[in-house]
Enzyme design. Structure first.
Site, PDB file in Angstrom:
ATOM      1  N   CYS A  46       0.825  -1.208   0.000  1.00 32.98           N
ATOM      2  CA  CYS A  46       0.000   0.000   0.000  1.00 32.98           C
ATOM      3  C   CYS A  46       0.856   1.253   0.000  1.00 32.98           C
ATOM      4  CB  CYS A  46      -0.935  -0.011   1.207  1.00 32.98           C
ATOM      5  SG  CYS A  46      -1.988   1.454   1.310  1.00 32.98           S
ATOM      6  N   CYS A  51      -1.401   1.775  -3.048  1.00 35.69           N
ATOM      7  CA  CYS A  51      -2.368   2.852  -2.833  1.00 35.69           C
ATOM      8  C   CYS A  51      -1.755   4.249  -2.848  1.00 35.69           C
ATOM      9  CB  CYS A  51      -3.081   2.660  -1.501  1.00 35.69           C
ATOM     10  SG  CYS A  51      -3.535   0.964  -1.094  1.00 35.69           S
ATOM     11  N   LYS A  54       0.248   5.263  -6.165  1.00 33.44           N
ATOM     12  CA  LYS A  54      -0.737   5.263  -7.242  1.00 33.44           C
ATOM     13  C   LYS A  54      -1.620   6.505  -7.158  1.00 33.44           C
ATOM     14  CE  LYS A  54      -4.423   3.218  -6.341  1.00 33.44           C
ATOM     15  NZ  LYS A  54      -5.336   2.148  -5.864  1.00 33.44           N
ATOM     16  N   TYR A 189      -9.060  -3.380 -11.318  1.00 39.05           N
ATOM     17  CA  TYR A 189      -8.919  -1.987 -10.918  1.00 39.05           C
ATOM     18  C   TYR A 189      -7.493  -1.487 -11.092  1.00 39.05           C
ATOM     19  CZ  TYR A 189      -7.002  -3.384  -6.326  1.00 39.05           C
ATOM     20  OH  TYR A 189      -6.226  -3.891  -5.314  1.00 39.05           O
ATOM     21  N   GLU A 193      -6.750   1.672 -13.449  1.00 42.40           N
ATOM     22  CA  GLU A 193      -6.165   2.859 -12.833  1.00 42.40           C
ATOM     23  C   GLU A 193      -4.904   3.304 -13.556  1.00 42.40           C
ATOM     24  OE1 GLU A 193      -7.720   2.418  -8.217  1.00 42.40           O
ATOM     25  OE2 GLU A 193      -5.844   1.455  -8.811  1.00 42.40           O
ATOM     26  N   HIS A 451     -26.542  21.854  -2.278  1.00 41.49           N
ATOM     27  CA  HIS A 451     -26.676  22.294  -3.670  1.00 41.49           C
ATOM     28  C   HIS A 451     -25.718  23.437  -3.966  1.00 41.49           C
ATOM     29  CE1 HIS A 451     -28.709  22.800  -7.489  1.00 41.49           C
ATOM     30  NE2 HIS A 451     -28.765  24.104  -7.261  1.00 41.49           N
ATOM     31  N   GLU A 456     -25.567  15.378  -4.053  1.00 43.17           N
ATOM     32  CA  GLU A 456     -26.994  15.568  -3.787  1.00 43.17           C
ATOM     33  C   GLU A 456     -27.866  14.707  -4.687  1.00 43.17           C
ATOM     34  OE1 GLU A 456     -28.884  19.299  -4.869  1.00 43.17           O
ATOM     35  OE2 GLU A 456     -27.224  19.740  -6.242  1.00 43.17           O
TER      36      GLU A 456
END
Length: 468
Positions: A46, A51, A54, A189, A193, A451, A456
């Site tokens: 990681c 992680c 990356k 993934y 990525e 908003h 939302e």
């Protein structure tokens, strides 16, 4: 105490191993942790090769797009150029800093940190192969009441002609020179990525995947939508396309495809899955049971069939995510040494685990896909919205966003939430709390939105697009 040097000996200095070692030491246990790569390896995949680097490269890739979009807002931006060497140096410096942080955290907790290759000699003995100060090999052995294996996973490259010419995610961060033409093989993934990252950094990226669509295991609408968006941004995505061979020619690496075509590249990244990192651990000699691809078999408390030996994280191939390894480590320490004062014993649930894919645009997901929900429940209500985000009304970008809710019609509970769009991971992390609490669609409807935001949309979806 009975002849043991340590109460717990942890093999592997990744996320799960470090967390388990620290917490056990804080409970008063005598703990050692062995990491084959020494200080440079603390933090595991990681921190060093996954992680963190990356995500740093993903940030870098987004700047090229941001420079272009800024023109739509009136900014006069000169043609940007990437200094690949600077990016690599800055990343390496940050990783080195994190390695030192992990080392300090371990030592300040009272953990004995050891550098060397660990191998099980028996159910209570770990032998460590090291290098002495004069460069000669050394061997040391320690006995522990319990041994925890947390060695993670490693990239897997299948056998084919020219296999030695390709790289994996372990080498991709330090490529020299920058690959102007990159072939990425895989549809998971990691492949997606890095295809997005290097496309954003300026490479011409060709992504090859033998399956019918990328991101197997994610919601089908998410998969198809992301594939379309990545293609719009310039990734040459070729599905149902396999590699036969790779050979080096004067003009680059030639990739021969199953359909007879070929692609020429400066580098070929194989991201075709990861396997448990168990080579050389001596598991077979001690009798530790293993499953497919060498995964260590454990029970509900991460105990192997050898009572004194435990394993957690990617080496067990349950769920290969850093937060899962961290959660398992905390639960295991509570189980072995008792919870912290005033706290209850932690457990790990493997449902409703949120996850993100840092592509361009990014993906966020928690809960069940539509197909999974249909298998588990009866009638479903599907809510979906696809739109161009407000930011892109001036940016000139054609990027679109997808949000989707999967609702169990009988209970009104939201059982799946999926998104493709900017900051998907940040948005879905918050909604993951709601799903863990059993939130219903009525409660989503009763929640006011902020908003104008993309988030939302999840609380303003009123009419189902399908009921089935």
């Amino acid at each position: 105490m009975s002849g043991f040097d340590f109460d717990l000996f942890v093999i592997g200095g990744g996320s799960g191993g470090v967390r388990a070692a620290r917490m056990a030491a804080q409970r008063g246990a005598r703990v050692a942790l062995a990491e084959a790569q020494g200080l440079d390896g603390l933090g595991g995949t990681c921190v060093n090769l996954g992680c963190i680097p990356k995500k740093l490269y993903s940030y870098a890739a987004h700047y090229a797009e941001a420079f272009e979009e800024a023109r739509g807002y009136g900014w006069q931006v000169d043609e940007p150029t990437l200094d690949w060497g600077t990016l690599k140096r800055r990343r390496a410096a940050e990783i080195a800093r994190l390695n030192r942080v992990y080392d300090q955290l371990l030592r300040s907790s009272g953990v004995t940190v050891l550098s060397g290759w660990a191998r099980l000699r028996d159910a209570h003995t770990v032998e460590l192969a090291t290098l002495n100060a004069d460069g000669t090999p050394g061997h040391h052995a320690w006995r522990a009441e319990r041994i925890l294996i947390a060695t993670g996973g490693a990239p897997h490259v299948p056998h084919f002609q020219g296999r030695e010419l390709v790289i994996t995610s372990n080498e991709v961060f330090d490529l020299e020179p920058f690959p102007q033409r990159l072939v990425v093989v895989g549809g998971g993934y990691i492949a997606c990525e890095f295809a997005s990252i290097f496309n954003g950094l300026g490479a011409h990226v060709t992504q090859l995947y033998r399956g019918e669509q990328i991101l197997r295991g994610f919601d089908d609408e998410v998969r198809h939508f992301l594939a379309g968006e990545m293609s719009k941004k310039g990734v040459d995505l070729r599905l149902q396309t396999g590699v036969v061979a790779v050979r080096r020619e004067a003009d680059g690496l030639h990739v021969t495809l199953e359909d007879g075509n070929h692609v020429v590249a400066d580098a070929i990244l194989y991201a075709t899955g990861r396997v448990p990192n168990v080579q050389g651990l001596g598991l077979e000699a001690v009798g530790v049971a293993q499953g497919p691809l060498g995964a260590i078999v454990v029970d509900g408390h991460w105990r192997t069939n050898v009572p004194s030996i435990y394993a957690l994280g990617d080496v067990t191939a349950r769920v290969q995510l850093t937060p899962v390894a961290l959660a398992e480590a905390m639960a295991l320490v509570d189980h072995l040494f008792g919870p912290a004062p005033g706290a209850g014993a932690r457990t790990v649930r493997y449902d409703l685990i949120p996850t993100a894919v840092f592509t361009a645009p990014s993906v966020g997901s928690v809960g069940l896909t539509e197909i999974q929900a249909r298998e588990q429940f009866g009638r479903l209500r599907i809510y979906r919205s696809e739109f161009r985000a407000l930011r892109h009304t001036l940016s000139g970008s054609e990027e679109r966003t997808l949000v989707k809710l999967v609702v169990d019609d009988a209970s009104d509970r939201v059982v799946g939430l999926h998104m493709v769009g900017p900051d998907a991971g940040e948005i879905v992390q918050g909604f993951a709390v709601a799903l863990r609490c059993g939130a219903t669609k009525a409660q989503f409807d009763a929640t006011l939105g902020i908003h104008p935001t993309i988030a939302e949309e999840f609380v303003t979806l009123r009419e189902p697009v399908a009921t089935r």
